[in-house]
Write an enzyme that holds these catalytic residues in place. Structure first.
Site, PDB file in Angstrom:
ATOM      1  N   HIS A 158       0.831  -1.204   0.000  1.00 20.12           N
ATOM      2  CA  HIS A 158       0.000   0.000   0.000  1.00 20.12           C
ATOM      3  C   HIS A 158       0.868   1.258   0.000  1.00 20.12           C
ATOM      4  O   HIS A 158       1.559   1.549   0.974  1.00 20.12           O
ATOM      5  CB  HIS A 158      -0.892  -0.029   1.245  1.00 20.12           C
ATOM      6  CG  HIS A 158      -1.902   1.062   1.330  1.00 20.12           C
ATOM      7  ND1 HIS A 158      -2.022   1.887   2.424  1.00 20.12           N
ATOM      8  CD2 HIS A 158      -2.859   1.454   0.452  1.00 20.12           C
ATOM      9  CE1 HIS A 158      -3.010   2.734   2.233  1.00 20.12           C
ATOM     10  NE2 HIS A 158      -3.527   2.508   1.046  1.00 20.12           N
TER      11      HIS A 158
ATOM     12  N   GLU B  67       0.601  -0.954  -4.725  1.00 24.95           N
ATOM     13  CA  GLU B  67      -0.600  -0.129  -4.865  1.00 24.95           C
ATOM     14  C   GLU B  67      -0.178   1.325  -4.697  1.00 24.95           C
ATOM     15  O   GLU B  67       0.580   1.670  -3.791  1.00 24.95           O
ATOM     16  CB  GLU B  67      -1.619  -0.506  -3.769  1.00 24.95           C
ATOM     17  CG  GLU B  67      -2.960   0.208  -3.892  1.00 24.95           C
ATOM     18  CD  GLU B  67      -2.988   1.600  -3.276  1.00 24.95           C
ATOM     19  OE1 GLU B  67      -3.925   2.360  -3.601  1.00 24.95           O
ATOM     20  OE2 GLU B  67      -2.073   1.933  -2.480  1.00 24.95           O
TER      21      GLU B  67
ATOM     22  N   ASP C  83      -1.225   5.750  -6.049  1.00 29.19           N
ATOM     23  CA  ASP C  83      -2.262   6.725  -6.379  1.00 29.19           C
ATOM     24  C   ASP C  83      -1.719   7.732  -7.379  1.00 29.19           C
ATOM     25  O   ASP C  83      -0.527   8.049  -7.365  1.00 29.19           O
ATOM     26  CB  ASP C  83      -2.704   7.459  -5.123  1.00 29.19           C
ATOM     27  CG  ASP C  83      -2.984   6.511  -3.964  1.00 29.19           C
ATOM     28  OD1 ASP C  83      -4.079   5.951  -3.934  1.00 29.19           O
ATOM     29  OD2 ASP C  83      -2.098   6.333  -3.108  1.00 29.19           O
TER      30      ASP C  83
ATOM     31  N   HIS D  98      -0.931  10.381  -2.878  1.00 28.53           N
ATOM     32  CA  HIS D  98      -2.280  10.021  -2.430  1.00 28.53           C
ATOM     33  C   HIS D  98      -3.172  11.238  -2.206  1.00 28.53           C
ATOM     34  O   HIS D  98      -4.273  11.321  -2.746  1.00 28.53           O
ATOM     35  CB  HIS D  98      -2.213   9.206  -1.138  1.00 28.53           C
ATOM     36  CG  HIS D  98      -3.568   8.834  -0.611  1.00 28.53           C
ATOM     37  ND1 HIS D  98      -4.276   9.642   0.281  1.00 28.53           N
ATOM     38  CD2 HIS D  98      -4.359   7.765  -0.852  1.00 28.53           C
ATOM     39  CE1 HIS D  98      -5.435   9.084   0.543  1.00 28.53           C
ATOM     40  NE2 HIS D  98      -5.516   7.942  -0.118  1.00 28.53           N
TER      41      HIS D  98
END
Length: 261
Positions: free
Chosen positions: A17, A50, A52, A65
């Site tokens: 993440h 993962e 953004d 993010h």
């Protein structure tokens, strides 16, 4: 047919993440979604990162993010108010800026799970990932934005479409179908989706249940749960049938879920 993003990787899937920031890395100023965080996740042996996507003032897609820089860097400006060069300078002591183009080129073995955060980034993200479609999954809380990125990737002619996971409207329909025990409605909602990436709970509502996992699997859709940092929770969810764990501690997850003899 299974999308290449899912093929040949260790299961259960560990999704790092926003990369990996260990306690030691944090003490040295490393932050999430930085070049150093992506490199650390890769070094930890995970297949999936993962991240953004936001757009800078000069139109560069960067891995970031929040819509602003405050939480991560202390700078109050929005990402779309600074240039990529500005952001590179700001991130210099925080692990380094990484653009989407750099991430794809520098880490050719990594499979990326990309959440399109900014409305204006969808088309550029789609075009950038088009030739990497075999190792990219596109998602967004906005199903409209997610589809826009997928359409842009298709229009760019990369060959293999990126995989995709459900946005909020699709997840809501699936959870509703599960609550009324309608496999048919769940399958209809999941059409065109490769993964269902959800929290275990949303407030008092338990999202991840054996029935939801069953409905997803019979639609050939994987279930990935975010954000899980406790090894006991990771193993418990995998025992329920969850296919992937999205975690801030990918190093811990690799040890817990892929023990080496």
């Amino acid at each position: 047919m299974t999308h290449p993003w899912f093929e040949g990787a260790e299961r259960p899937r560990v999704l790092a993440h926003r990369g990996l920031v260990t306690p030691d890395g944090a003490r040295h100023g490393i932050v999430e979604n930085s070049f150093a965080a992506v490199a650390a996740a890769h070094a930890a042996g995970v297949d999936y990162v993962e991240s953004d996507c936001h757009l800078t003032r000069d139109g560069v897609v960067v891995l970031f993010h929040d819509p602003d820089l405050a939480r991560v860097t202390g700078d109050p400006r929005r990402v779309d108010e600074v240039t990529a060069r500005d952001l590179e300078h700001i991130m210099a002591n925080h692990g380094g800026l990484i653009t989407l183009a750099q991430a794809l080129d520098t880490f050719p073995a990594v499979r990326f799970n990309l959440d399109v955060k900014a409305e204006g980034a969808a088309e550029k993200v789609g075009r950038l990932v088009a030739r990497h479609g075999h190792r990219v999954l596109l998602t967004s809380f906005s199903d409209e934005r997610r589809r826009a990125a997928l359409d842009a990737a298709a229009a760019a002619g990369g060959g293999i479409r990126p995989a995709t996971s459900a946005g909020t409207s699709v997840v809501t329909r699936v959870v509703g179908a599960v609550s009324v025990r309608s496999r048919r409605l769940a399958h209809r909602a999941l059409a065109g989706v490769d993964a269902l990436q959800v929290p275990e709970r949303q407030g008092r509502l338990r999202v991840v249940t054996p029935r939801l996992i069953d409905y997803a699997h019979t639609a050939d859709v994987e279930v990935h749960v975010w954000t899980v940092n406790d090894p006991a929770d990771m193993t418990r969810l995998v025992a329920m049938g969850v296919d992937g764990i999205v975690t801030d501690r990918a190093d811990v997850a690799v040890t817990a879920l892929h023990p080496r003899s």
